[in-house]
Design a protein around this motif. Structure first.
Motif, PDB file in Angstrom:
ATOM      1  N   GLY A 280       0.918  -1.258   0.047  1.00 11.80           N
ATOM      2  CA  GLY A 280       0.079  -0.040   0.027  1.00 11.80           C
ATOM      3  C   GLY A 280       0.937   0.997  -0.081  1.00 11.80           C
ATOM      4  O   GLY A 280       1.912   1.285   0.537  1.00 11.80           O
ATOM      5  N   GLN A 281       0.378   2.436  -0.515  1.00 13.38           N
ATOM      6  CA  GLN A 281       1.116   3.577  -0.719  1.00 13.38           C
ATOM      7  C   GLN A 281       1.292   4.377   0.567  1.00 13.38           C
ATOM      8  O   GLN A 281       2.312   4.557   0.926  1.00 13.38           O
ATOM      9  CB  GLN A 281       0.501   4.316  -1.831  1.00 13.38           C
ATOM     10  N   ALA A 282       0.258   4.569   1.224  1.00 14.73           N
ATOM     11  CA  ALA A 282       0.216   5.349   2.305  1.00 14.73           C
ATOM     12  C   ALA A 282       0.652   4.388   3.672  1.00 14.73           C
ATOM     13  O   ALA A 282      -0.398   3.819   4.618  1.00 14.73           O
ATOM     14  CB  ALA A 282      -0.845   6.207   2.762  1.00 14.73           C
ATOM     15  N   LEU A 283       1.742   4.058   3.612  1.00 15.42           N
ATOM     16  CA  LEU A 283       2.267   2.643   4.333  1.00 15.42           C
ATOM     17  C   LEU A 283       1.936   2.865   5.800  1.00 15.42           C
ATOM     18  O   LEU A 283       2.557   4.032   6.247  1.00 15.42           O
ATOM     19  CB  LEU A 283       3.640   2.294   4.155  1.00 15.42           C
ATOM     20  N   THR A 284       1.461   1.762   6.466  1.00 15.31           N
ATOM     21  CA  THR A 284       1.158   1.875   8.111  1.00 15.31           C
ATOM     22  C   THR A 284       1.594   0.656   8.483  1.00 15.31           C
ATOM     23  O   THR A 284       1.542  -0.297   7.609  1.00 15.31           O
ATOM     24  CB  THR A 284       0.055   2.316   8.350  1.00 15.31           C
ATOM     25  N   ILE A 285       1.860   0.323   9.755  1.00  9.64           N
ATOM     26  CA  ILE A 285       1.885  -0.825  10.298  1.00  9.64           C
ATOM     27  C   ILE A 285       0.794  -1.886  10.259  1.00  9.64           C
ATOM     28  O   ILE A 285       0.951  -3.241   9.935  1.00  9.64           O
ATOM     29  CB  ILE A 285       2.281  -0.829  11.909  1.00  9.64           C
ATOM     30  N   LYS A 286      -0.284  -1.292  10.451  1.00  5.67           N
ATOM     31  CA  LYS A 286      -1.875  -1.904  10.276  1.00  5.67           C
ATOM     32  C   LYS A 286      -1.734  -2.749   8.745  1.00  5.67           C
ATOM     33  O   LYS A 286      -2.187  -3.573   8.522  1.00  5.67           O
ATOM     34  CB  LYS A 286      -3.046  -1.396  10.433  1.00  5.67           C
ATOM     35  N   MET A 287      -1.398  -1.851   7.565  1.00  4.60           N
ATOM     36  CA  MET A 287      -1.385  -2.207   6.449  1.00  4.60           C
ATOM     37  C   MET A 287      -0.370  -3.383   6.225  1.00  4.60           C
ATOM     38  O   MET A 287      -0.697  -4.372   5.446  1.00  4.60           O
ATOM     39  CB  MET A 287      -1.011  -1.208   5.503  1.00  4.60           C
ATOM     40  N   ILE A 288       0.751  -3.480   6.991  1.00  2.00           N
ATOM     41  CA  ILE A 288       1.657  -4.560   6.577  1.00  2.00           C
ATOM     42  C   ILE A 288       1.158  -5.911   7.282  1.00  2.00           C
ATOM     43  O   ILE A 288       1.243  -6.897   6.808  1.00  2.00           O
ATOM     44  CB  ILE A 288       2.946  -3.947   7.211  1.00  2.00           C
ATOM     45  N   GLN A 289       0.612  -5.651   8.498  1.00  2.33           N
ATOM     46  CA  GLN A 289      -0.077  -6.806   9.474  1.00  2.33           C
ATOM     47  C   GLN A 289      -1.208  -7.280   8.771  1.00  2.33           C
ATOM     48  O   GLN A 289      -1.420  -8.490   8.912  1.00  2.33           O
ATOM     49  CB  GLN A 289      -0.455  -6.273  10.791  1.00  2.33           C
ATOM     50  N   ALA A 290      -1.885  -6.371   7.772  1.00  2.00           N
ATOM     51  CA  ALA A 290      -3.084  -7.091   7.228  1.00  2.00           C
ATOM     52  C   ALA A 290      -2.635  -8.170   6.072  1.00  2.00           C
ATOM     53  O   ALA A 290      -3.631  -8.950   5.727  1.00  2.00           O
ATOM     54  CB  ALA A 290      -3.830  -5.780   6.531  1.00  2.00           C
ATOM     55  N   LYS A 291      -1.594  -8.168   5.650  1.00  4.72           N
ATOM     56  CA  LYS A 291      -1.173  -9.152   4.469  1.00  4.72           C
ATOM     57  C   LYS A 291      -0.703 -10.481   5.300  1.00  4.72           C
ATOM     58  O   LYS A 291       0.174 -10.480   6.363  1.00  4.72           O
ATOM     59  CB  LYS A 291       0.268  -8.747   3.731  1.00  4.72           C
ATOM     60  N   LYS A 292      -1.594 -11.374   5.010  1.00  2.63           N
ATOM     61  CA  LYS A 292      -1.449 -12.932   5.709  1.00  2.63           C
ATOM     62  C   LYS A 292      -0.811 -13.706   4.878  1.00  2.63           C
ATOM     63  O   LYS A 292      -0.665 -13.715   3.533  1.00  2.63           O
ATOM     64  CB  LYS A 292      -2.506 -13.553   5.863  1.00  2.63           C
ATOM     65  N   PHE A 293       0.101 -14.913   5.250  1.00  2.00           N
ATOM     66  CA  PHE A 293       0.665 -15.905   4.442  1.00  2.00           C
ATOM     67  C   PHE A 293      -0.295 -16.481   3.721  1.00  2.00           C
ATOM     68  O   PHE A 293      -1.297 -16.818   4.219  1.00  2.00           O
ATOM     69  CB  PHE A 293       1.435 -16.882   5.302  1.00  2.00           C
ATOM     70  N   ASP A 294      -0.065 -16.562   2.371  1.00  3.46           N
ATOM     71  CA  ASP A 294      -0.900 -17.463   1.421  1.00  3.46           C
ATOM     72  C   ASP A 294      -0.346 -18.402   0.596  1.00  3.46           C
ATOM     73  O   ASP A 294      -0.616 -19.066  -0.227  1.00  3.46           O
ATOM     74  CB  ASP A 294      -1.339 -16.398   0.243  1.00  3.46           C
ATOM     75  N   GLY A 295       1.124 -18.900   1.399  1.00  2.00           N
ATOM     76  CA  GLY A 295       1.760 -19.947   0.830  1.00  2.00           C
ATOM     77  C   GLY A 295       2.841 -19.453  -0.329  1.00  2.00           C
ATOM     78  O   GLY A 295       3.561 -20.477  -0.631  1.00  2.00           O
ATOM     79  N   HIS A 296       2.674 -18.546  -0.777  1.00  2.00           N
ATOM     80  CA  HIS A 296       3.671 -18.170  -1.653  1.00  2.00           C
ATOM     81  C   HIS A 296       4.559 -16.680  -1.419  1.00  2.00           C
ATOM     82  O   HIS A 296       5.260 -16.231  -2.032  1.00  2.00           O
ATOM     83  CB  HIS A 296       3.058 -17.570  -3.089  1.00  2.00           C
ATOM     84  N   ASN A 297       4.062 -16.019  -0.301  1.00  2.00           N
ATOM     85  CA  ASN A 297       4.608 -14.496  -0.203  1.00  2.00           C
ATOM     86  C   ASN A 297       5.485 -14.495   1.099  1.00  2.00           C
ATOM     87  O   ASN A 297       5.616 -13.407   1.899  1.00  2.00           O
ATOM     88  CB  ASN A 297       3.233 -13.643  -0.012  1.00  2.00           C
ATOM     89  N   ALA A 298       6.029 -15.558   1.459  1.00  2.00           N
ATOM     90  CA  ALA A 298       6.791 -15.647   2.677  1.00  2.00           C
ATOM     91  C   ALA A 298       8.016 -14.459   2.847  1.00  2.00           C
ATOM     92  O   ALA A 298       8.249 -13.830   3.659  1.00  2.00           O
ATOM     93  CB  ALA A 298       7.619 -17.054   2.813  1.00  2.00           C
ATOM     94  N   TRP A 299       8.794 -14.154   1.440  1.00  2.00           N
ATOM     95  CA  TRP A 299       9.612 -13.467   1.520  1.00  2.00           C
ATOM     96  C   TRP A 299       9.274 -11.779   1.407  1.00  2.00           C
ATOM     97  O   TRP A 299       9.812 -10.930   2.164  1.00  2.00           O
ATOM     98  CB  TRP A 299      10.634 -13.480   0.334  1.00  2.00           C
ATOM     99  N   GLN A 300       7.945 -11.816   0.860  1.00  2.00           N
ATOM    100  CA  GLN A 300       7.240 -10.393   1.143  1.00  2.00           C
ATOM    101  C   GLN A 300       7.066 -10.069   2.766  1.00  2.00           C
ATOM    102  O   GLN A 300       7.112  -9.090   2.999  1.00  2.00           O
ATOM    103  CB  GLN A 300       6.214 -10.400   0.296  1.00  2.00           C
ATOM    104  N   LEU A 301       6.543 -11.048   3.231  1.00  2.00           N
ATOM    105  CA  LEU A 301       6.226 -10.941   4.646  1.00  2.00           C
ATOM    106  C   LEU A 301       7.546 -10.555   5.670  1.00  2.00           C
ATOM    107  O   LEU A 301       7.249  -9.938   6.503  1.00  2.00           O
ATOM    108  CB  LEU A 301       5.526 -12.085   5.117  1.00  2.00           C
ATOM    109  N   GLU A 302       8.607 -11.405   5.369  1.00  2.00           N
ATOM    110  CA  GLU A 302       9.870 -11.167   5.999  1.00  2.00           C
ATOM    111  C   GLU A 302      10.283  -9.703   5.491  1.00  2.00           C
ATOM    112  O   GLU A 302      10.785  -8.845   6.841  1.00  2.00           O
ATOM    113  CB  GLU A 302      10.959 -12.035   5.434  1.00  2.00           C
ATOM    114  N   ALA A 303      10.259  -9.292   4.499  1.00  2.00           N
ATOM    115  CA  ALA A 303      10.485  -7.802   4.380  1.00  2.00           C
ATOM    116  C   ALA A 303       9.784  -6.813   4.853  1.00  2.00           C
ATOM    117  O   ALA A 303      10.092  -5.692   5.652  1.00  2.00           O
ATOM    118  CB  ALA A 303      10.565  -7.453   2.767  1.00  2.00           C
TER     119      ALA A 303
END
Length: 223
Positions: A58-81
């Motif tokens: 998301g563009q106006a980035l917040t902690i809540k926006m990052i936490q809203a993304k959940k593991f979907d089996g393919h995005n482990a490295w995105q979540l690490e970042a």
């Protein structure tokens, strides 16, 4: 000489050379960690990473926006970042520095850009004695002799910012941050361990050996 940091490698070099402990250094390390984790082929360009990261979270980035993304089996490295960027936002919030992600990143890069303006590489400098044809007076930090590499006839002004000293006397050795004017000319030409001369006119004042290249554009095969 008004260069700006654009790559992971240059920022990493600057952070590694930073001997002080402070929150901007901590946040810079987390930014580098996030870039290293991000799953893409070309990970060196900071602006590209930030655009891709905000495109995902998301563009106006917040902690809540990052936490809203959940593991979907393919995005482990995105979540690490995302976890590393979340730590940056948390540090900034705790210190009351800023809540706007873009401004936080600007604070980090502006700090290290100030450092970058004074250093392309770190070298060990050995000053000749007066009897060897060197200076007869000490040099102050900020001294700008000409720098001459063996592989080219081109000379360039190279500012020396001494590390741990303000003054160096003839015959002494010192580590220094070196900033050369002709950095574009010497792009892709330098290596760690390379020896160079520094001069006043035709007179060689001393020799240096490159210990660490900070500006990755100068490093051989980095073009």
């Amino acid at each position: 000489m008004d260069q700006k940091i654009t790559t992971y490698t240059t920022l990493w070099n600057l952070v590694e050379a930073d001997e002080n402990d402070h929150e901007l250094k901590d946040m810079a390390r987390l930014l580098l960690e996030a870039m290293s984790d991000w799953p893409r082929a070309e990970q060196n360009n900071i602006a590209n990473f930030l655009n891709e990261f905000k495109g995902y979270f998301g563009q106006a980035l917040t902690i809540k926006m990052i936490q809203a993304k959940k593991f979907d089996g393919h995005n482990a490295w995105q979540l690490e970042a995302g976890a590393a960027i979340q730590e940056i936002l948390d540090i900034a919030a705790k210190h009351g520095r800023e809540s706007d992600f873009d401004k936080i990143i600007a604070h980090i890069l502006n700090h290290y850009n100030e450092v970058f303006r004074a250093v392309d590489f770190i070298a060990e400098l050995s000053y000749r004695t007066s009897a060897q044809g060197g200076r007869s007076t000490p040099a102050k930090s900020g001294y700008r002799p000409a720098v001459k590499f063996d592989f080219d006839e081109m000379q360039t002004s190279g500012q020396q910012t001494f590390i741990g000293k303000d003054t160096v006397f003839p015959g002494e050795t010192v580590d220094a941050k070196i900033k050369i004017i002709a950095s574009d000319y010497f792009a892709g030409c330098l290596t760690e361990g390379m020896i160079f001369e520094f001069k006043e006119g035709p007179k060689v004042i001393g020799t240096g050996i490159i210990k660490q290249i900070i500006n990755d554009k100068l490093e051989l095969n980095k073009l």
